[in-house]
Design a protein around this motif. Sequence first.
Motif, PDB file in Angstrom:
ATOM      1  N   GLU A  23       0.861  -1.179   0.000  1.00  0.00           N
ATOM      2  CA  GLU A  23       0.000   0.000   0.000  1.00  0.00           C
ATOM      3  C   GLU A  23       0.897   1.228   0.000  1.00  0.00           C
ATOM      4  O   GLU A  23       1.889   1.276   0.721  1.00  0.00           O
ATOM      5  CB  GLU A  23      -0.895   0.011   1.247  1.00  0.00           C
ATOM      6  CG  GLU A  23      -1.851  -1.157   1.343  1.00  0.00           C
ATOM      7  CD  GLU A  23      -2.658  -1.122   2.631  1.00  0.00           C
ATOM      8  OE1 GLU A  23      -2.642  -0.070   3.309  1.00  0.00           O
ATOM      9  OE2 GLU A  23      -3.275  -2.139   2.961  1.00  0.00           O
ATOM     10  N   TRP A  24       0.563   2.211  -0.813  1.00  0.00           N
ATOM     11  CA  TRP A  24       1.398   3.407  -0.843  1.00  0.00           C
ATOM     12  C   TRP A  24       0.572   4.634  -1.218  1.00  0.00           C
ATOM     13  O   TRP A  24      -0.443   4.555  -1.903  1.00  0.00           O
ATOM     14  CB  TRP A  24       2.568   3.238  -1.819  1.00  0.00           C
ATOM     15  CG  TRP A  24       2.168   3.045  -3.254  1.00  0.00           C
ATOM     16  CD1 TRP A  24       1.817   1.869  -3.854  1.00  0.00           C
ATOM     17  CD2 TRP A  24       2.072   4.066  -4.255  1.00  0.00           C
ATOM     18  NE1 TRP A  24       1.498   2.082  -5.177  1.00  0.00           N
ATOM     19  CE2 TRP A  24       1.659   3.416  -5.449  1.00  0.00           C
ATOM     20  CE3 TRP A  24       2.302   5.431  -4.279  1.00  0.00           C
ATOM     21  CZ2 TRP A  24       1.461   4.119  -6.649  1.00  0.00           C
ATOM     22  CZ3 TRP A  24       2.114   6.137  -5.460  1.00  0.00           C
ATOM     23  CH2 TRP A  24       1.702   5.480  -6.622  1.00  0.00           C
ATOM     24  N   ASN A  25       1.052   5.744  -0.706  1.00  0.00           N
ATOM     25  CA  ASN A  25       0.484   7.047  -1.041  1.00  0.00           C
ATOM     26  C   ASN A  25       1.633   7.972  -1.379  1.00  0.00           C
ATOM     27  O   ASN A  25       2.773   7.768  -0.938  1.00  0.00           O
ATOM     28  CB  ASN A  25      -0.318   7.633   0.132  1.00  0.00           C
ATOM     29  CG  ASN A  25      -1.578   6.860   0.403  1.00  0.00           C
ATOM     30  OD1 ASN A  25      -2.382   6.633  -0.491  1.00  0.00           O
ATOM     31  ND2 ASN A  25      -1.759   6.433   1.647  1.00  0.00           N
ATOM     32  N   SER A  26       1.359   9.019  -2.132  1.00  0.00           N
ATOM     33  CA  SER A  26       2.386  10.003  -2.455  1.00  0.00           C
ATOM     34  C   SER A  26       1.943  11.385  -1.998  1.00  0.00           C
ATOM     35  O   SER A  26       0.747  11.673  -1.924  1.00  0.00           O
ATOM     36  CB  SER A  26       2.684  10.011  -3.957  1.00  0.00           C
ATOM     37  OG  SER A  26       1.548  10.385  -4.699  1.00  0.00           O
ATOM     38  N   VAL A  27       2.929  12.218  -1.665  1.00  0.00           N
ATOM     39  CA  VAL A  27       2.665  13.581  -1.240  1.00  0.00           C
ATOM     40  C   VAL A  27       3.788  14.461  -1.767  1.00  0.00           C
ATOM     41  O   VAL A  27       4.957  14.058  -1.775  1.00  0.00           O
ATOM     42  CB  VAL A  27       2.565  13.674   0.308  1.00  0.00           C
ATOM     43  CG1 VAL A  27       3.858  13.219   0.978  1.00  0.00           C
ATOM     44  CG2 VAL A  27       2.226  15.091   0.753  1.00  0.00           C
TER      45      VAL A  27
END
Length: 332
Positions: free
Chosen positions: A62-66
């Motif tokens: 699972e990954w998110n970017s900012v």
Amino acid sequence: MGRKRLLVVLKPIEADPVSQSEGPSRITNPQSKMLHHLDSRRKVHNDAISCCQNILRRKPIEWNSVVLTDLSQPVHDVNLVVTVGGDGTLLQASHFIDDSVPVLGVNSDPTQPKEVEKLSNEIDASRSTGYLCATTIDNFEEVLDNILQGRTIPSKLTRISVYVNSQVLPTYALNDVLIAHPCPAALSQFSFKIKRDGELCSPLVNSRSSGLRFSTAAGSTAAMLSAGGFPMPILSQDLQFMVREPISPGNTSSLMHGLIKSHQSMEVTWFCKEGGVYIDGSHVFFSIQNGDAIEISSKAPILKVFLSHNLQTTVKKCEEKYLHKNVIACKY
């Protein structure tokens, strides 16, 4: 065991410099080359982001970017932070990361030696050094797989802790700290001494200069080295300090540059109406004033960073030189 969670921190994509220009009729040849060089850098960085994201989509994680400029809260509940940019992106992101979350830096726009040589007579075509970045897009997937499968472990890098009037500043420095007047043309006046367990272990030094810089081992190859300092083994827990441009140091000239050992701290007293503590460059700044007491030490949470294989292999080469410098520079 649950799926691993990653946070990807992105260097902001800058505006297209060519579209911001006044048109080709107003641009000289060197200016045109620089604008197109900057445009190339923007496109290369943007392509690197897309490449990293495509690789991450194929992984059972699972990954998110900012975007870095939108990162404002401490990072929690992730197994890994991946920064895509250069050393500056990793440095700024580190201010939001404690000692429990490792970091992997991806150099999105590495310097191309042939390009630098070709354009050296016209512009500075340097790109990103990426000293602390373990990967580029060429080997990102391989390095990421090794991390996810536990085949590689991060290194523990020392950071700098700063207290002002016995109150700890909320940001730890991974590279360096500069104490100076906010106006670069103004005089900085201060005194400093090194202590161990509350006991004085160096002479009190009074200084008039352009400021006082401290670096970690990781930061010793940056501004400190440019100012005449020496590189340190990247896993060293010592700090290096240097008085910038001291005015008439006299018999204290040998005390303008040295080491603060891991069991020591330096106490600085500031004697100007205005002043600032700059952490890892100019982005993080804390004001100080006349009479403030500042304490500098390596008693700060470490940062876990995955380092490149090439950087790890240079550690032993650096250690022998450092031990010699250690004897010379550490006089306390």
